[in-house]
Design a protein around this motif. Sequence first.
Motif, mmCIF file in Angstrom:
data_model
loop_
_atom_site.group_PDB
_atom_site.id
_atom_site.type_symbol
_atom_site.label_atom_id
_atom_site.label_comp_id
_atom_site.label_asym_id
_atom_site.label_seq_id
_atom_site.Cartn_x
_atom_site.Cartn_y
_atom_site.Cartn_z
ATOM 1 N N GLU A 127 -12.475 30.663 41.183
ATOM 2 C CA GLU A 127 -12.072 29.358 40.634
ATOM 3 C C GLU A 127 -13.183 28.716 39.806
ATOM 4 O O GLU A 127 -12.938 27.784 39.047
ATOM 5 C CB GLU A 127 -11.625 28.418 41.762
ATOM 6 N N LEU A 128 -14.408 29.212 39.932
ATOM 7 C CA LEU A 128 -15.543 28.662 39.179
ATOM 8 C C LEU A 128 -15.915 29.495 37.959
ATOM 9 O O LEU A 128 -16.877 29.174 37.264
ATOM 10 C CB LEU A 128 -16.771 28.541 40.098
ATOM 11 N N VAL A 129 -15.178 30.559 37.693
ATOM 12 C CA VAL A 129 -15.500 31.462 36.599
ATOM 13 C C VAL A 129 -15.354 30.752 35.253
ATOM 14 O O VAL A 129 -14.393 30.023 35.023
ATOM 15 C CB VAL A 129 -14.586 32.708 36.637
ATOM 16 N N SER A 130 -16.314 30.993 34.380
ATOM 17 C CA SER A 130 -16.266 30.429 33.032
ATOM 18 C C SER A 130 -16.118 31.544 31.998
ATOM 19 O O SER A 130 -16.274 32.729 32.306
ATOM 20 C CB SER A 130 -17.565 29.656 32.744
ATOM 21 N N HIS A 131 -15.833 31.144 30.782
ATOM 22 C CA HIS A 131 -15.773 32.061 29.649
ATOM 23 C C HIS A 131 -17.058 32.878 29.569
ATOM 24 O O HIS A 131 -17.025 34.098 29.456
ATOM 25 C CB HIS A 131 -15.557 31.244 28.369
ATOM 26 N N ASP A 132 -18.194 32.219 29.645
ATOM 27 C CA ASP A 132 -19.478 32.914 29.519
ATOM 28 C C ASP A 132 -19.698 33.927 30.634
ATOM 29 O O ASP A 132 -20.262 34.997 30.399
ATOM 30 C CB ASP A 132 -20.635 31.915 29.475
ATOM 31 N N ASP A 133 -19.263 33.616 31.854
ATOM 32 C CA ASP A 133 -19.380 34.565 32.963
ATOM 33 C C ASP A 133 -18.620 35.849 32.647
ATOM 34 O O ASP A 133 -19.143 36.949 32.806
ATOM 35 C CB ASP A 133 -18.810 33.986 34.261
#
Length: 157
Positions: A127-133
């Motif tokens: 749920e905390l994943v970002s585009h950059d990750d």
Amino acid sequence: MGPTKMSISRLCYRSALTFTEMTLSLEEELERIVATARANNARTGLRGALIMNGTTFFQVLEGPADALEATFSRIEADRRHHDLTVIDRRTDVVTLLPNAPLFFCDTLDAHDGVLASLAMPIMQAPELVSHDDLISVSVFASARLSRSHEVSRRLSA
């Protein structure tokens, strides 16, 4: 005046496998999904990376907006997965996955400590994943795979 840069659309999402909707073994389903996606992406000009960890998929797709939206509509309708969540949707002028109709990596089978350390936070808190990750893991994994193919080609020549 320099050349005009074409824009590309990029979409990152995650989903979970729905085993009850699969008609083949997991390995056979994955082979079919990846082969079909590679053929479709090559035909429509899309590029992507599909990262799997356990029962969770993370995917980055990029390319022409119309092809991306048509593909994502098919993905949303595919009953073999559920809990589909869009992580990021954007337009860019730089492709991050050149010449990769679809890179696939199962992080549990990767046997790569660096990849595992990059993927672990994504898998522990999706749920905390970002585009950059997702971009970091996708680019690293595809570069690592490409490099290992180059080494094996040199060793077998």
